[in-house]
Design an enzyme around this catalytic site. Structure first.
Site, mmCIF file in Angstrom:
data_model
loop_
_atom_site.group_PDB
_atom_site.id
_atom_site.type_symbol
_atom_site.label_atom_id
_atom_site.label_comp_id
_atom_site.label_asym_id
_atom_site.label_seq_id
_atom_site.Cartn_x
_atom_site.Cartn_y
_atom_site.Cartn_z
ATOM 1 N N HIS A 202 15.533 31.246 13.390
ATOM 2 C CA HIS A 202 14.014 31.219 13.013
ATOM 3 C C HIS A 202 13.243 31.653 12.928
ATOM 4 O O HIS A 202 12.006 32.243 13.176
ATOM 5 C CB HIS A 202 13.548 30.072 11.803
ATOM 6 N N ARG A 309 20.873 44.707 6.427
ATOM 7 C CA ARG A 309 21.912 43.749 6.088
ATOM 8 C C ARG A 309 21.294 41.949 5.827
ATOM 9 O O ARG A 309 20.609 41.857 5.668
ATOM 10 C CB ARG A 309 21.906 43.185 8.236
ATOM 11 N N ARG A 345 24.168 46.340 2.265
ATOM 12 C CA ARG A 345 25.572 45.940 3.185
ATOM 13 C C ARG A 345 26.241 44.859 2.340
ATOM 14 O O ARG A 345 24.854 43.806 2.318
ATOM 15 C CB ARG A 345 25.517 45.834 4.564
ATOM 16 N N GLU A 444 34.156 49.898 11.700
ATOM 17 C CA GLU A 444 33.079 48.486 12.895
ATOM 18 C C GLU A 444 34.565 48.397 14.023
ATOM 19 O O GLU A 444 34.635 47.976 14.508
ATOM 20 C CB GLU A 444 32.591 47.875 12.226
ATOM 21 N N ASN A 467 28.218 49.465 17.023
ATOM 22 C CA ASN A 467 27.833 47.847 17.783
ATOM 23 C C ASN A 467 29.150 46.960 18.054
ATOM 24 O O ASN A 467 29.393 46.318 18.966
ATOM 25 C CB ASN A 467 27.080 46.520 16.785
ATOM 26 N N ASP A 468 29.852 46.841 16.936
ATOM 27 C CA ASP A 468 31.221 46.371 16.331
ATOM 28 C C ASP A 468 32.772 47.048 17.039
ATOM 29 O O ASP A 468 32.946 46.716 17.596
ATOM 30 C CB ASP A 468 31.310 46.202 15.193
ATOM 31 N N ARG A 478 30.331 41.702 22.402
ATOM 32 C CA ARG A 478 28.825 42.609 22.473
ATOM 33 C C ARG A 478 28.094 41.455 22.576
ATOM 34 O O ARG A 478 26.913 41.730 23.117
ATOM 35 C CB ARG A 478 28.430 42.529 21.006
ATOM 36 N N CYS A 515 25.101 54.047 12.207
ATOM 37 C CA CYS A 515 24.263 52.472 12.350
ATOM 38 C C CYS A 515 23.864 51.174 13.373
ATOM 39 O O CYS A 515 23.533 50.949 13.358
ATOM 40 C CB CYS A 515 24.259 52.161 10.841
HETATM 41 C C1 PEP Z 1 27.392 47.067 13.946
HETATM 42 O O1 PEP Z 1 28.631 46.767 14.295
HETATM 43 O O2 PEP Z 1 27.220 48.518 14.568
HETATM 44 C C2 PEP Z 1 26.622 47.413 12.947
HETATM 45 C C3 PEP Z 1 25.816 48.590 12.045
HETATM 46 O O3 PEP Z 1 26.427 46.103 12.223
HETATM 47 P P1 PEP Z 1 25.822 44.602 12.795
HETATM 48 O O4 PEP Z 1 24.821 45.338 13.876
HETATM 49 O O5 PEP Z 1 25.367 44.632 11.987
HETATM 50 O O6 PEP Z 1 27.566 43.893 13.313
HETATM 51 MG MG MG Z 2 28.819 45.193 12.929
#
Ligand code: PEP
Ligand code: MG
Length: 611
Positions: A202, A309, A345, A444, A467-468, A478, A515
């Protein structure tokens, strides 16, 4: 003044709130060392209970005041953090424990409180659930507040921030509880550093919302950061220069000024279309975590939302949100960004994000486990409530819905079946929603990227979560800084996966968004544009530099770059090609374009400097 005896030193923690700051260290003044510690007689127990009741009342009053202030200055979601603290004040386990210690140990109420809080926070820190463990900090925070109020005459608020020095202060502490972070005045606290903490705590959420640069999780603790020490820190990279020499300070200040000037020049382009020199238009949108960010995104950056998110609504609350509460949050966001659109999402919990409200089983490998759409399909009761709230909000703006972490066709079909059943129910009850709203799925997981051709018929769009996708394709955690060198968004294997998704989507007349953090890195902008991605969704602060870059290049060059990149054997080769193109088309961007950090915010958040 610089301490001439001190040697310069560089420390590195986890940057959780971006910004460059040079300032002097102050240490959090709270300490339990001098608290009263005396035995009592059984006859004194009632008087001690009475003191506790008064301190609890005072604490309640303070928390209520703070909650009102947070709601007014930030948002209801941030104020919600205080609800959790208020609940702790009334927690029967805590109060019964304090009372039992008073009776059995016959110690003053301060000591009874310290012991009860220690037990309570110890118990919670043993839980499997990572988020619940983080809440041990909230418990200690509430304990410190009660102790403070036991010691002070009623009506006096805790003062944690230094107040009367014009110099920027960098607050350093073992941990900073959320209620202290919520008290921070960005005019007095230029940044903070803690030994503990994490990106999803937080406190980190509040730091970002308040715009206070912050670094947490210093591997070797904070001992070297004595009061009065000068530090120069970068809240994005997590780097701290301790006792920097004059040259380092001068370089920091110069860099800060340069970034400020650069940022304001970029902001001037905000109302220009994101269009290449040869007339190819792309869509830039923002990634957000809370409805309160929608207003900034809309007003400051003039864009819609490409990734909301939604799990952060839940992470920031002490209870599961009802349909009405979710509906209000989604509706407000949709109305705020209208006539632009927002993609909600569905919950992506699991992995590294857990809800204290739900007891999830301990997993050996949570990123591979009960995460995102898997959790939603496992808990259709929660999933359907969320879908209903999103669908209802679609009557108030341009709402789109997408599902995270789809790895099989079956998962997508099941998710869509739930959506259809919820729609049917709304129709039956004559509750309005947008019948033609776009529904998409995130790409992803490599299996989804490879099987895009089978998924595409069921969706209106794809949103590529790099990212994933990088994490799962290259088998690199990651969030692990030790293997960050393997975290390579421009790896040719990733490019081929993205390329396949875009080709399939275009063949079927569908659109593709990207994204992940890759979208926020100007170095990769020509690459993602050249691959034909239609929409780039990123941290809001990354939008101005990316827009500038789009406006400086030709699509023709970007497509040639991709053709060459797809023939490369390594990410380094691809990156060199990107640098070459940018050096030619937009050389002023090069100092700002760098490798995307594995777990961080957009590098462009450096531009959010404060000094
Ligand atoms: C991603 O995985 O690129 C993504 C945008 O989702 P998050 O970062 O919330 O896992
Ligand atoms: Mg993701």
């Amino acid at each position: 003044m610089l301490n001439s005896h001190s040697q310069p030193l560089v420390l590195r923690g986890t940057g959780v709130s971006a910004g460059l700051v040079v300032g002097r260290v102050v240490r959090s003044p709270k300490s339990t060392a001098q608290l009263p510690d005396f035995p009592i007689q059984p006859a004194q127990i009632e008087a001690e209970r009475e003191r506790l009741r008064a301190a609890l009342n005072e604490s309640r009053q303070q928390l209520n005041n703070m909650q009102e202030r947070l709601a007014a200055e930030l948002s209801e979601q941030h104020a919600e953090i205080m609800t959790f603290h208020l609940m702790l004040l009334d927690d029967p386990t805590l109060l019964t424990n304090i009372d039992a210690i008073l009776r059995t140990d016959l110690v003053c109420v301060e000591q009874a409180t310290i012991r009860a809080i220690e037990r309570f926070s110890h118990d919670i820190s043993q839980k499997n659930n990572a988020l619940l463990r983080e809440r041990a900090g909230d418990i200690r925070d509430v304990g410190a507040r009660i102790l403070h109020n036991l010691a002070l005459p009623a009506g006096k608020e805790t003062e944690t921030a230094p107040t009367n020095d014009a110099e920027p202060h960098v607050l350093v502490a073992e941990d900073i509880p959320p209620s202290e972070a919520a008290h921070m005045d960005p005019r007095l606290i230029a940044a903070f550093i803690t030994a503990g903490g994490s990106r999803t705590s937080h406190t980190a959420i509040l730091a970002r919302a308040l715009g206070i640069p912050a670094i947490v999780a210093l591997p070797n603790g904070i001992d070297v950061l004595e009061p009065g020490t000068i530090v120069a820190l970068d809240g994005e990279t997590g780097e701290i220069h301790v006792n920097p020499d004059r040259d380092t300070i001068a370089a920091f200040l110069q860099e800060t000024d340069r970034q400020k000037a650069w940022l304001s020049s970029l902001l001037a382009e905000n109302h220009q279309p994101a269009e290449t020199l040869d007339g190819y238009q792309t869509c830039l949108v923002a990634n957000v975590e809370l409805p309160s960010e929608a207003m900034t995104v809309h007003e400051r950056y003039n864009v819609g939302i490409g990734l909301f998110r939604t799990e952060f609504l839940f992470l920031n609350s002490c209870k599961l949100l009802t349909e009405e509460e979710q509906f209000e949050a989604y509706k407000t966001t949709a109305e705020t960004v209208y006539p632009l659109s927002v993609i909600f999402r569905t919950l992506d919990i699991g992995g590294d994000k857990f809800l204290s409200q739900i007891d999830m089983a301990h997993e050996l490998n949570p990123f591979m486990g009960m995460r995102a759409i898997r959790f939603s399909l496992h808990r259709p009761d929660l999933f359907r409530v969320q879908l209903r709230a999103m669908l209802r909000a679609s009557a108030y703006g341009k709402v789109r819905i997408m599902f995270p972490l789809i790895s099989t066709l079956d998962e997508l079909i099941h998710a869509l079946e739930h959506l259809e059943e919820v729609k049917q129910d709304l129709r039956r009850r004559r509750i309005p929603f947008n019948e033609t709203l776009d529904v998409g799925c995130m790409i992803e997981v490599p299996s989804a990227a490879i099987l895009a051709e089978r998924l595409v018929k069921h969706v209106d769009f794809f949103s590529i979560g790099t990212n994933d996708l990088v994490q799962y394709s290259l088998a690199v955690d990651r969030s692990n800084p030790d293997i960050a060198y393997l975290y390579q968004p421009p790896h040719p294997a990733i490019l081929r996966l993205i390329r396949n998704v875009v080709t399939v989507a275009c063949e079927h007349g569908k659109w593709v968004s990207l994204c992940g953090e890759m979208a926020a890195e100007p170095l990769y902008t020509p690459l993602v544009l050249g691959m034909g991605i239609h929409e780039l969704s990123m941290s809001p602060v990354a939008i101005p530099p990316v827009r500038h870059l789009v406006r400086s290049i030709n699509m023709y060059d970007a497509e040639n770059l991709v053709a060459e990149a797809l023939r490369c054997g390594s990410a380094d080769e691809v990156e060199a090609l990107c640098r070459k193109l940018i050096a030619k088309a937009c050389p002023e961007m090069l100092p700002h374009a760098k490798k995307c950090p594995a777990n961080g915010q957009a590098p462009a958040e450096r531009l959010n400097c404060r000094i």
